[in-house]
Scaffold this motif. Structure first.
Motif: not given
Length: 430
Positions: A41, A49-50, A44-47
């Motif tokens: 995260a 962060k989810i 910058g990994n969006r998944r």
């Protein structure tokens, strides 16, 4: 009949796939590595962060998965029962129960969860975007269910929330550090350092300070030349300055202050007022934790503090180096005097000075001697024996054999310590 069988069988197959998805997603999301997700995260990994957001609202996430999983399983079982009732009559209930149990267990539980356990991080990142809208849609229902659960548990005096989350996290981290095994020479030292960092909040300055009997102090009533001679002979750079009696600390003399005075062309050390050269002393309670003291050193930009007890009496001094050594081990410079506090013997025992701390022994030899009630090995013997032992007496504490070798007045100065793995079974003291 054939069309009905195809439609019902196809529906059951789809429901089993959904059940497998929910089961695998639950295992993957809960078994995924939080530290790795945080690092992804941060990159910058969006998944990722989810996934982190799911972890932070785990109760709502688990509720949504369980709701969806149970819904599709019950629906699939109902379809199978309805279909087999038309074919086998009442016996169809038994056939449907046995058949669906096997299908759900193998293909919707064991198989997806086994895969998820082996690929937790990878699968969590894949299912996270799909689970996010599902959890959002089912949020009102799961919120109501969670409220019902909380009220029901509170009636019985229980709580669905964990009680000591911080302790659980710390124990989990300690376990992860202990599991970090490597053949590299520095891995053991790395584990010790990480454990020491976690212990900073549990260790008090009393346990790492230099005791007052070993502190070099200066009397402000002495002549400037005598004080200068003492400083030049010493290996230290900072000295508590007292007036009349050691408990009356009035300042801290730094060797640099004396050197500046010597270089002053208008004055010189003979005319110097030692009290004016001294910095104000900083007193800290003996019960201050190392973490608090480390933060205080950083905030005040100081390296030296005087330790006092609850009555204000001098106990010793603590330095920034003392705390750093608790983390990285002993830091010896060119002026340090190497004192052999522990001497290994050929028979596997150790000759240990009474002043050696239990923490140092545990860290050096991977022992687990308790340090809750005593700081030094002599203190541990006194605490466990409930008496002041005589030289030659032998005790067995915590599977270790303690033989008193020397005592000075009421202080145990030398002990022979034998770990459990080196004891002779025929030894009566063992």
């Amino acid at each position: 009949m054939t069309t009905e069988w195809l439609l019902t069988g196809g529906s059951i197959l789809i429901l089993l796939v959904l059940s497998a998805f929910f089961s695998g997603s639950e295992t993957a999301m809960t078994a995924s590595s939080e530290p790795r997700m945080f690092e992804l995260a941060r990159q910058g990994n969006r998944r990722a962060k989810i996934v982190i957001a799911m972890h932070e609202k785990k109760q709502r996430f688990i509720g949504a998965i369980l709701l969806g999983n149970n819904l599709v399983n019950i629906f699939a079982s109902a379809l199978a029962t309805s279909l087999l009732l038309n074919v086998f009559g009442e016996a169809g209930v038994v056939y449907a129960t046995l058949g669906m149990t096997l299908l759900v267990l193998i293909f919707a539980e064991v198989m997806p969860k086994s895969y998820a356990l082996g690929h937790a991080d990878k699968m969590a990142l894949k299912v996270a975007p799909v689970m996010e809208p599902i959890v959002a849609v089912l949020a009102p229902v799961t919120g109501t269910i969670n409220k019902i659960v909380e009220v029901t548990l509170s009636i019985f005096g229980a709580s669905p929330h964990g009680e000591a989350i911080h302790m659980q996290r710390e124990e989990e981290l300690r376990g992860a550090i202990a599991l970090h095994e490597s053949t590299e020479p520095g891995s053991r030292h790395e584990r010790q350092m990480l454990h020491s960092i976690l212990d900073l909040d549990d260790v008090e300055v009393e346990e790492v300070m230099t005791h007052r009997r070993n502190v070099e102090m200066l009397d402000c009533t002495d002549s400037s030349d005598d004080i200068l001679d003492h400083v030049l002979r010493s290996r230290f750079t900072r000295f508590p300055l007292y007036d009349g009696e050691p408990d009356n600390i009035v300042g801290i003399i730094h060797a640099k202050a004396l050197l500046r005075e010597i270089r002053d062309p208008d004055r010189g050390i003979a005319d110097a007022d030692i009290r004016t050269l001294a910095a104000d002393p900083w007193f800290v309670p003996e019960t201050t934790s190392l973490l608090d003291q480390l933060l205080a050193f950083r905030e005040r930009r100081e390296h030296f503090a005087v330790v006092v007890d609850e009555y204000g009496s001098l106990m010793g001094v603590v330095t920034l180096e003392d705390i750093l050594e608790e983390i990285v081990g002993n830091i010896d410079d060119e002026h340090d005097i190497a004192v052999a506090g522990v001497r290994p013997q050929a028979d596997g025992s150790y000759i240990v000075n009474g002043s050696v701390t239990i923490r140092d022994l545990n860290r050096e030899f991977d022992w687990y001697l308790p340090d809750d009630e005593a700081t030094t090995i002599a203190g541990l013997v006194l605490h466990e024996a409930r008496m002041i032992p005589e030289p030659g007496q032998v005790f067995m504490f915590h599977d270790f054999r303690f033989e008193i070798l020397r005592r000075q007045r009421n202080q145990i100065s030398l002990v022979r310590l034998r770990p459990p793995s080196t004891q002779n079974p025929q030894d009566p003291a063992a």
